[in-house]
Write an enzyme that holds these catalytic residues in place. Structure first.
Site, PDB file in Angstrom:
ATOM      1  N   GLN A   1       0.820  -1.218   0.000  1.00 52.05           N
ATOM      2  CA  GLN A   1       0.000   0.000   0.000  1.00 52.05           C
ATOM      3  C   GLN A   1       0.854   1.268   0.000  1.00 52.05           C
ATOM      4  O   GLN A   1       0.330   2.354  -0.238  1.00 52.05           O
ATOM      5  CB  GLN A   1      -0.944  -0.004   1.203  1.00 52.05           C
ATOM      6  CG  GLN A   1      -0.248   0.140   2.544  1.00 52.05           C
ATOM      7  CD  GLN A   1      -1.189  -0.050   3.730  1.00 52.05           C
ATOM      8  OE1 GLN A   1      -1.606  -1.163   4.038  1.00 52.05           O
ATOM      9  NE2 GLN A   1      -1.521   1.044   4.396  1.00 52.05           N
TER      10      GLN A   1
ATOM     11  N   CYS B   1      -5.244   0.415   3.461  1.00 48.00           N
ATOM     12  CA  CYS B   1      -5.323  -0.997   3.867  1.00 48.00           C
ATOM     13  C   CYS B   1      -6.727  -1.559   3.676  1.00 48.00           C
ATOM     14  O   CYS B   1      -6.890  -2.711   3.285  1.00 48.00           O
ATOM     15  CB  CYS B   1      -4.923  -1.125   5.323  1.00 48.00           C
ATOM     16  SG  CYS B   1      -5.936  -0.115   6.413  1.00 48.00           S
TER      17      CYS B   1
ATOM     18  N   HIS C   1      -6.415  -1.208  11.260  1.00 47.46           N
ATOM     19  CA  HIS C   1      -5.762  -1.750  10.069  1.00 47.46           C
ATOM     20  C   HIS C   1      -6.586  -2.882   9.473  1.00 47.46           C
ATOM     21  O   HIS C   1      -7.005  -3.791  10.186  1.00 47.46           O
ATOM     22  CB  HIS C   1      -4.357  -2.243  10.454  1.00 47.46           C
ATOM     23  CG  HIS C   1      -3.507  -2.627   9.285  1.00 47.46           C
ATOM     24  ND1 HIS C   1      -3.324  -1.799   8.200  1.00 47.46           N
ATOM     25  CD2 HIS C   1      -2.803  -3.753   9.023  1.00 47.46           C
ATOM     26  CE1 HIS C   1      -2.526  -2.410   7.317  1.00 47.46           C
ATOM     27  NE2 HIS C   1      -2.202  -3.593   7.803  1.00 47.46           N
TER      28      HIS C   1
ATOM     29  N   ASN D   1      -0.915  -9.356   4.791  1.00 46.48           N
ATOM     30  CA  ASN D   1      -0.813  -7.913   5.003  1.00 46.48           C
ATOM     31  C   ASN D   1      -0.524  -7.215   3.671  1.00 46.48           C
ATOM     32  O   ASN D   1      -0.313  -7.876   2.648  1.00 46.48           O
ATOM     33  CB  ASN D   1       0.292  -7.626   6.035  1.00 46.48           C
ATOM     34  CG  ASN D   1       0.091  -6.289   6.730  1.00 46.48           C
ATOM     35  OD1 ASN D   1      -0.744  -5.475   6.333  1.00 46.48           O
ATOM     36  ND2 ASN D   1       0.871  -6.041   7.764  1.00 46.48           N
TER      37      ASN D   1
END
Ligand SMILES: *[C@@H]1O[C@H](CO)[C@@H](O)[C@H](O)[C@H]1NC(C)=O
Ligand SMILES: *[C@@H]1O[C@H](CO)[C@@H](O)[C@H](O)[C@H]1NC(C)=O
Length: 348
Positions: A147, A153, A290, A310
């Site tokens: 990102q 996110c 997140h 992630n």
């Protein structure tokens, strides 16, 4: 709570510097002694590795100070022989505050504003839930994305879950476009690089007829103007989404047994900033900030965990992934992972 990145980079540095002076958490660069020279060499190698340069001598010194302080913290944690380890990854010369303001970006619903348009409700399947599952092995997970310094996110989380169900239903793994969400799903809840919600991203995809591929609408890492022509080049579509009952890791496990899901965590801990592998059992908060994708679960040396994808690049964590402890005594889950899980539905 909303993590904003309205703080400019300069004022962020100023704040970081204030922290250095007042709190004294971070070591000021010392007069070059033998140890410092070794440290300096290590920092220079690290800078080269991560392609970073600092033009001003002051900033270089400040970064070097933060790096040294982070190294001490890494050594301290790793010496404890825990189930996870830390390393001096690309975030190692950032203060934790700076890290939080730059790389997070999930906006919590708050109690009164649960999503209302989900259309489908959570159902328990009758199928036995497997002991472990890893959707990467089943070809339903694209490679790790990054990102960059944009609080998007939430878009990566939504896109990752849709990539999963799309592969499961069509047999084709297509990398989808978080940038389309950043540019075109800009509104009251979703604010591009300043944070957003996965549920709202699903709603956008339902209204838009789907979402473009990463190839057609590539990632830029900054707010752009929506390109409506590209946004109509649909690579995958969904018909709804489901909110997983909160505070229930059993319900979440049943969902992950069926498909990759979106979840929110509190990723603000310094140990997560510098995490490099193993099952994370460390202390972290429950203030969701997140968005991530849960792509499986399992057990390692007797510790149950979630496999979390992630969006901080492959250099972070375990090749971009995080193993987060599962089956916490706190029903909210470690780092709050059981507090806001959701998944897209694709009926056709
Ligand atoms: C480190 O942990 C492992 C397993 O958790 C254990 O077998 C080992 O004895 C520990 N080592 C030290 C030095 O504490
Ligand atoms: C958690 O969800 C499961 C269904 O997956 C359900 O059987 C169980 O009763 C739920 N537990 C709680 C505490 O609500």
């Amino acid at each position: 709570m909303k993590i904003t990145s309205s703080v400019t980079r300069n004022s962020m540095l100023a704040i970081a510097l204030v922290c250095v002076l007042c709190v004294g958490t971070y070591a000021r660069p010392e007069k070059p002694t033998g140890e410092v020279t070794v440290m300096e060499k290590r920092y220079k190698t690290w800078l080269k590795q991560h392609g970073k340069t600092y033009k001003s001598r002051d900033e270089w010194n400040m970064r070097f100070g933060i790096y040294q302080s982070n190294l001490k913290f890494i050594g301290f944690v790793n010496a404890q022989n825990l189930s996870y380890t830390l390393t001096d990854n690309e975030f190692a010369d950032m203060t934790n505050f700076e890290f939080q303001t730059t790389y997070l970006g999930y906006k919590s619903h708050g109690r009164r504003r649960r999503p209302r348009n989900q259309q489908h409700s959570y159902k328990v399947g009758n199928d036995a839930v497997p002991f472990s599952i890893d959707w990467r092995e089943k070809g339903a997970v694209t490679s790790i994305k990054n990102q960059d310094s944009c609080g998007s996110c939430w878009a990566f989380s939504a896109v990752g879950a849709v990539e999963g169900i799309n592969q499961i239903k069509t047999g084709k793994l297509v990398s989808l476009s978080p940038q389309e969400l950043v540019d075109c799903n800009f509104g009251f809840d979703n604010r591009g690089c300043r944070g957003g919600l996965m549920s709202k991203a699903y709603e956008f995809m339902m209204l838009n007829g789907g979402i473009s591929s990463e190839e057609d609408y590539p990632y830029k890492g900054r707010q752009g103007i929506c390109n409506p022509i590209t946004a109509r080049k649909i690579a995958a579509s969904i018909t709804g989404y489901v909110q997983i009952p909160e505070r229930n890791e059993t319900a979440m496990r049943s969902a992950v047994a069926r498909q990759p899901i979106s979840a929110a965590i509190d990723a603000s801990a310094a140990e997560l900033q510098l995490y490099s592998g193993g099952v994370f059992t460390g202390a972290c908060g429950k203030r969701l900030n997140h968005g991530v994708v849960v792509v499986g679960y399992g057990e390692e040396e007797g510790v149950e965990h979630w496999i979390v994808k992630n969006s901080w690049g492959v250099g972070w964590g375990d090749e971009g992934y995080l193993k987060l402890q599962r089956g916490s005594s706190d029903e909210r889950g470690v780092c709050g992972i059981a507090m806001d899980g959701s998944y897209p539905v694709k009926d056709f």
